[in-house]
Design an enzyme around this catalytic site. Structure first.
Site, PDB file in Angstrom:
ATOM      1  N   SER A  11     -33.303  19.920 -11.366  1.00  0.00           N
ATOM      2  CA  SER A  11     -31.906  20.347 -11.453  1.00  0.00           C
ATOM      3  C   SER A  11     -31.262  20.457 -10.071  1.00  0.00           C
ATOM      4  CB  SER A  11     -31.800  21.676 -12.197  1.00  0.00           C
ATOM      5  OG  SER A  11     -32.615  22.672 -11.593  1.00  0.00           O
ATOM      6  N   HIS A  32     -41.118  11.233  -9.392  1.00  0.00           N
ATOM      7  CA  HIS A  32     -42.401  10.606  -9.727  1.00  0.00           C
ATOM      8  C   HIS A  32     -42.480  10.252 -11.206  1.00  0.00           C
ATOM      9  CE1 HIS A  32     -43.151  14.774 -10.897  1.00  0.00           C
ATOM     10  NE2 HIS A  32     -44.167  14.348 -11.608  1.00  0.00           N
ATOM     11  N   LYS A 192     -36.104  36.613  -2.823  1.00  0.00           N
ATOM     12  CA  LYS A 192     -35.183  37.080  -3.865  1.00  0.00           C
ATOM     13  C   LYS A 192     -35.676  36.690  -5.256  1.00  0.00           C
ATOM     14  CE  LYS A 192     -33.401  32.836  -4.517  1.00  0.00           C
ATOM     15  NZ  LYS A 192     -33.255  32.055  -5.749  1.00  0.00           N
ATOM     16  N   ASP A 245     -27.670  35.496  -2.434  1.00  0.00           N
ATOM     17  CA  ASP A 245     -28.619  34.809  -3.302  1.00  0.00           C
ATOM     18  C   ASP A 245     -29.279  35.794  -4.270  1.00  0.00           C
ATOM     19  OD1 ASP A 245     -29.880  32.592  -4.272  1.00  0.00           O
ATOM     20  OD2 ASP A 245     -31.025  32.143  -2.469  1.00  0.00           O
ATOM     21  N   THR A 249     -29.065  35.395  -8.415  1.00  0.00           N
ATOM     22  CA  THR A 249     -30.322  35.112  -9.103  1.00  0.00           C
ATOM     23  C   THR A 249     -30.730  36.240 -10.040  1.00  0.00           C
ATOM     24  OG1 THR A 249     -30.980  33.957  -7.075  1.00  0.00           O
ATOM     25  CG2 THR A 249     -32.660  34.251  -8.728  1.00  0.00           C
ATOM     26  N   SER A 255     -30.618  31.561 -13.985  1.00  0.00           N
ATOM     27  CA  SER A 255     -31.797  31.737 -13.137  1.00  0.00           C
ATOM     28  C   SER A 255     -33.073  31.669 -13.967  1.00  0.00           C
ATOM     29  CB  SER A 255     -31.723  33.092 -12.416  1.00  0.00           C
ATOM     30  OG  SER A 255     -32.979  33.434 -11.876  1.00  0.00           O
ATOM     31  N   VAL A 280     -40.579  24.784 -13.202  1.00  0.00           N
ATOM     32  CA  VAL A 280     -41.265  25.621 -12.216  1.00  0.00           C
ATOM     33  C   VAL A 280     -40.513  26.936 -12.044  1.00  0.00           C
ATOM     34  CG1 VAL A 280     -41.917  25.802  -9.786  1.00  0.00           C
ATOM     35  CG2 VAL A 280     -42.209  23.636 -11.003  1.00  0.00           C
TER      36      VAL A 280
END
Length: 346
Positions: A11, A32, A192, A245, A249, A255, A280
């Protein structure tokens, strides 16, 4: 306008490719996964990561790393932190001109406690790059890809090259500042994510805004304590890559760290959460690294320690909150005073 290579078609990598394409650059976007490459080139979309977003025609995807970097003097590295070393090792064999490497990955490597720029330096010889730059700040990829106003910071040990990267990205919707504090910018963006996991846990437990405000504020104090001990300027943590940030988040369902924490607060286990997310969650790996690092540095980080116990020691999230609320009484300004005292000694 020249050619820019973006490594990583998740993203954030795709969103940054869109920014660069909007600025008139020819963008080579490497993944990949051949299925993502095919979709981007044929349909100008990346539906897994950015639903409903149209990718400009001057973004060309490839799964061939040599083809991706050939002739590029600007490489933007946007892969998960756990993949940084492997990708950098591959880059050594295919870079054909001296490049500027800008990374936009947020994390710390467990065991080594290395920041991303340090990992890059270990794997890529200095003669292959002009400088290493970090791009960080309050920036959801979903909003950036829709050209919604966003502001970030770039930092490098070479401020002139940081300014050139600023020029590369800046436009009316994507404002870019520079900072001389590479350590602080990288640590703020990484740490954070731990507090965002905590904010999600708090919301998942059904606690209100009072609890989350306390978590964010005290979490910022922890970030500043550890960051300052590692040489960062404490003022950096009051800026975009610190409190900025942290707010974005910890308070948004965009988030993935907040979403993962929310599921944990509702009773899901970590393995189940990560499987359901399908992306991830950098905060999990960073929590382990920051917990280890705080022990090595002798820095008190009770929120990080509590989240670590939830993630890796199967602690009950509600019990961890109770423990945090019943800690020994102290003065709120004690952290700030200690940080400033340490800086005065320097």
């Amino acid at each position: 306008m020249g050619q820019v290579t973006v490594l990583g078609a998740g993203s954030w990598g795709t969103a940054l490719a869109i920014v660069l394409a909007d600025n008139g650059h020819d963008v080579r976007l490497w993944s990949h996964r051949e299925s993502y490459v095919k979709e981007i080139n044929e349909h100008h979309t990346n539906e897994k990561y950015l639903k409903g977003v149209s990718i400009p025609a001057n973004v060309k995807a490839t799964s061939n790393l040599k083809q991706a970097v050939s002739g590029s003097k600007e490489i933007v590295l946007v892969v998960p932190t756990k993949a940084i070393r492997d990708v950098c090792r591959q880059l050594v064999d295919v870079i054909d001109t001296k490049v500027t490497i800008t990374h936009a990955s947020k994390g710390i490597e467990p065991e080594t406690y290395k920041r991303v720029s340090e990992v890059i330096k270990e794997e890529i010889p200095e003669e292959l790059y002009n400088a290493i730059v970090v791009l960080s700040g309050p920036s959801h990829a979903e909003e950036v890809s829709l050209r919604q106003p966003t502001t970030v910071t770039v930092s490098s040990e070479n401020l002139e090259i940081a300014k050139s990267v600023q020029d590369l990205f800046i436009n009316r919707q994507f404002r870019v500042y520079t900072s001389p504090d590479l350590v602080g910018v990288e640590l703020g963006g990484s740490l954070k994510n731990i507090i965002a996991l905590g904010a999600g846990i708090s919301d998942g437990l059904g606690y209100g805004d009072n609890a989350k405000a306390a978590l964010i504020t005290r979490g910022l104090a922890e970030i500043a304590r550890l960051g300052t001990s590692m040489g960062a300027n404490p003022l950096t943590f009051s800026g975009l890559t610190g409190v900025g940030d942290l707010i974005v988040t910890c308070t948004s369902s965009h988030s993935r760290n907040w979403r993962a924490g929310y599921k944990l607060g509702q009773g899901a286990d970590l393995e189940e959460v990560l499987e359901d997310m399908g992306m991830v969650v950098e905060g999990v790996r960073t929590t382990k690294a920051a917990y280890q690092l705080s022990k090595a540095e002798g820095v008190e980080m009770p929120i990080t320690a509590g989240i670590y116990s939830v993630l890796f020691e199967e602690a009950n999230p509600g019990d961890v909150v109770d423990q945090l609320m019943t800690r020994i009484r102290r003065h709120e300004m004690e952290d700030l005073t200690n940080i400033l005292d340490e800086k005065m000694k320097d």
